[in-house]
Design an enzyme around this catalytic site. Structure first.
Site, mmCIF file in Angstrom:
data_model
loop_
_atom_site.group_PDB
_atom_site.id
_atom_site.type_symbol
_atom_site.label_atom_id
_atom_site.label_comp_id
_atom_site.label_asym_id
_atom_site.label_seq_id
_atom_site.Cartn_x
_atom_site.Cartn_y
_atom_site.Cartn_z
ATOM 1 N N CYS A 87 0.781 -1.246 0.000
ATOM 2 C CA CYS A 87 0.000 0.000 0.000
ATOM 3 C C CYS A 87 0.809 1.290 0.000
ATOM 4 O O CYS A 87 0.713 2.086 -0.936
ATOM 5 C CB CYS A 87 -0.931 0.040 1.205
ATOM 6 S SG CYS A 87 -2.135 -1.288 1.224
ATOM 7 N N HIS A 147 -1.625 6.473 2.281
ATOM 8 C CA HIS A 147 -1.590 5.501 3.370
ATOM 9 C C HIS A 147 -1.432 6.295 4.663
ATOM 10 O O HIS A 147 -0.589 7.182 4.740
ATOM 11 C CB HIS A 147 -0.431 4.528 3.185
ATOM 12 C CG HIS A 147 -0.495 3.375 4.129
ATOM 13 N ND1 HIS A 147 -1.238 2.253 3.867
ATOM 14 C CD2 HIS A 147 0.051 3.192 5.347
ATOM 15 C CE1 HIS A 147 -1.129 1.421 4.886
ATOM 16 N NE2 HIS A 147 -0.352 1.966 5.799
#
Ligand SMILES: *[C@@H]1O[C@H](CO)[C@@H](O)[C@H](O)[C@H]1NC(C)=O
Ligand SMILES: *[C@@H]1O[C@H](CO)[C@@H](O)[C@H](O)[C@H]1NC(C)=O
Ligand SMILES: *[C@@H]1O[C@H](CO)[C@@H](O)[C@H](O)[C@H]1NC(C)=O
Ligand SMILES: *[C@@H]1O[C@H](CO)[C@@H](O)[C@H](O)[C@H]1NC(C)=O
Ligand SMILES: *[C@@H]1O[C@H](CO)[C@@H](O)[C@H](O)[C@H]1NC(C)=O
Ligand SMILES: *[C@@H]1O[C@H](CO)[C@@H](O)[C@H](O)[C@H]1NC(C)=O
Length: 550
Positions: free
Chosen positions: A83, A137
């Site tokens: 991610c 993120h």
């Protein structure tokens, strides 16, 4: 009734003549009031298991409907299948070797360079930029603020129920609550009576309502959490996927010729209570077959759940009469292995974890402008029997990279596309490492497609993945920067995937291409799932570009 593909293609050619002219004008002046709004949807851990990508099982009618009005990229790849590195890469338009983020633990502005981001670029060009859900993120990699204030005009929104994602909210057979991997829930029964993606949709719709009359264009990024683990979704979505209809991965074994460094032991799902109870051996498993089916069922159910959220969002865009002046970009940060190669995670260089959905709806460009009173994106209930398969409006087969999102969105919006980055580019705040993909939208800019001598350039998608050791160990999935000893550099062409795992020095950020730990080579035609590594048979490397040879 959805328009047929023929209608779309005809529409595309009809509008091209006028539209190219219009965009040139927009690019010359700074007619920001006429500029298209941008709705950027990023889904967490979504591989292209979608109807519009040819998946026969998964029900994704709303995303398919978006695709039917979009240009869809069949071969789009993330630059690192995890991610934070992937998101920082595509949001800054730089590769992980430039952001120097391979883990979760640094903020590029202080660690690598003060690089601009996509939303920052639009903000600086007069747009109101807004973030809902998981776009950056969270945590150190976006300075605990989703890169505020640089990227966003208003504080980013996070759904309040996000904090229960990893909590014990999954009702087990024993009637107790557990922190399970498989977590179909009764939404009325969970804390706050809602789920993060539902809240994000509601918030995004409220923002659209506010922006409807705005004099300034907007860039609204909406980041959905599912189908990221745990699979916490409204339980009714399970009914779409009876277990007896769920097949296993076509290649559920760890391939014999796979170098151990290429394998990742999917440690994160093992920490969930229901998986722990299975006492699965580390690192190779396998997971019992009936549980494999259940994981796949819950992933697909989570995808259909996200599809309904996308459907509600797009339907609101339509009702607010914004569909004719808002482009929609849809993608994911990377894929996820659902048992392919015996793996259950991202964290690798295979297609199954690097390939992502990518599509762009550009009103008047990829589809005719919606007519007054006709809905472009009516909500479709995935529980309704499927009426008609919707084909993508247009498709591009060429290989493209997520790092190209930045220049492509800039170009589609008619803004000056950032210049190519020099090497190195740590000191340059605004430049692009990706390609401007406008030619696929039939712009007359053909230079993108050729090298300095005007020869056609073979399109290549690069990905990379770090490892702490040659064999799988506890942190092989997500090594911290200081522990990285090997970097797997991977190129995907239309014909093959080629990966070399080489020595890497994390203090100097230097890869040593004389220090090859292992190699992988898979041909797309004969081995599309990448199970037969023929690297050793092809050490001559006659088909590889010269610059790739050791
Ligand atoms: C980094 O970029 C931001 C946004 O352009 C700017 O406000 C800030 O001053 C820059 N920081 C440094 C250290 O150059
Ligand atoms: C990161 O956040 C901290 C705390 O809010 C702030 O003091 C610092 O200036 C931020 N870093 C950058 C580069 O903006
Ligand atoms: C499950 O498979 C059967 C047999 O192929 C099919 O008739 C049925 O429609 C499938 N069910 C669902 C929900 O897809
Ligand atoms: C390829 O060669 C290396 C080095 O000789 C060896 O360790 C490895 O097992 C071989 N791989 C395959 C798939 O034959
Ligand atoms: C778990 O598996 C190991 C071997 O794989 C075995 O020795 C052990 O007894 C098992 N534990 C349980 C609780 O089943
Ligand atoms: C690169 O690897 C080769 C082969 O292992 C080694 O001889 C050389 O010293 C390495 N170079 C650096 C800069 O570490």
């Amino acid at each position: 009734m959805p328009p047929s593909p023929g209608w779309n293609l005809l529409g595309l050619s009809l509008v091209l003549a006028t539209f190219c002219g219009a965009l040139e004008t927009a690019a010359q002046g700074n007619a920001v009031t006429d500029a298209l709004n941008i709705l950027f949807i990023v889904v967490d851990d979504l591989r292209p298991t979608l109807g519009c990508y040819g998946d026969k099982l998964v029900r994704s009618p709303n995303i398919d409907q978006l695709a039917s009005h979009s240009l869809l990229f069949q071969n789009a790849f993330a630059q690192q299948a995890v991610c934070a590195p992937s998101r920082v890469s595509f949001l800054t338009g730089r590769r992980p070797d430039t952001t120097r983020l391979y883990d979760f633990n640094s903020y590029w502005r202080v660690h690598a360079g003060n690089f601009s981001t996509i939303p920052q670029f639009f903000k600086e060009n007069g747009y109101v930029t807004m973030s809902v859900g998981k776009v950056f993120h969270p945590g150190i990699s976006s300075n605990h603020s989703d890169d505020s204030p640089y990227s966003w005009s208003i504080p980013p929104y996070h759904p309040s129920s996000e904090k229960y994602e990893n909590a014990k909210t999954c009702r087990g057979k024993d009637g107790e609550l557990h922190a399970n991997l498989l977590c179909p829930v009764d939404v009325a029964d969970v804390p706050e009576g809602t789920l993060p993606d539902k809240q994000s949709t509601e918030q995004a719709i409220q923002l659209l309502e506010k922006m409807k009359t705005s004099a300034r264009p907007f860039f609204l990024a909406v980041g959905y959490h599912k189908p990221h683990i745990p699979f916490r979704y409204p339980k009714e979505f399970q009914k779409l996927y009876p277990l007896e209809n769920i097949s296993l991965a076509p290649d559920p074994q760890v391939p014999t010729g796979l170098p151990p460094v290429a394998y990742n032991p999917w440690m994160d799902i093992r920490q969930r209570e229901d998986v722990q109870a299975l006492n699965i051996s580390i690192p190779y498993g396998p997971i019992p077959v009936d549980f494999q089916r259940k994981i796949r069922q819950s992933y697909f159910a989570s995808v259909s759940y996200v599809d309904t959220q996308v459907g509600r969002l797009l339907s609101a865009l339509d009702s607010l009469q914004l569909a004719s002046r808002t482009m929609v970009a849809f993608t994911s940060d990377h894929g996820w292995s659902l048992g392919e190669h015996g793996e259950w995670a991202k964290y690798s260089n295979f297609d199954v974890t690097t390939r992502v959905p990518l599509m762009f709806y550009v009103p008047g460009r990829t589809a005719l402008l919606p007519q007054a009173g006709v809905k472009m994106f009516p909500y479709i209930d995935p529980f309704d029997s499927i009426s008609e398969l919707m084909e993508p409006g247009g498709q591009a087969e060429e290989l493209v990279e997520l790092v190209s999102l930045f220049p492509t969105l800039a170009g589609l919006a008619g803004l000056p596309v950032p210049p190519r980055c020099p090497i190195p580019s740590f000191h340059v705040e605004l430049c692009r490492e990706g390609q401007n993909l406008l030619k696929h939208f039939q712009f007359h800019d053909s230079k993108e497609n050729s090298d300095l001598h005007g020869n056609p350039r073979e399109s290549i998608a690069y990905s990379q993945y770090p490892r702490p050791a040659d064999s799988p160990q506890w942190d092989s999935d997500k090594p911290s920067l200081k522990d990285i000893k090997i970097m797997g550099y991977s190129i995907r062409t239309i014909d093959y995937r080629y990966t070399v795992w080489v020595g890497f020095n994390p203090e100097e950020f230097l890869a040593n291409f004389s220090d090859i730990h292992a190699g992988e080579l898979y041909f797309v035609d004969s081995d599309p799932l990448q199970d037969h590594n023929v690297y050793n048979d092809s050490q001559g490397g006659e088909f590889l570009p010269a610059w790739l040879l050791p």
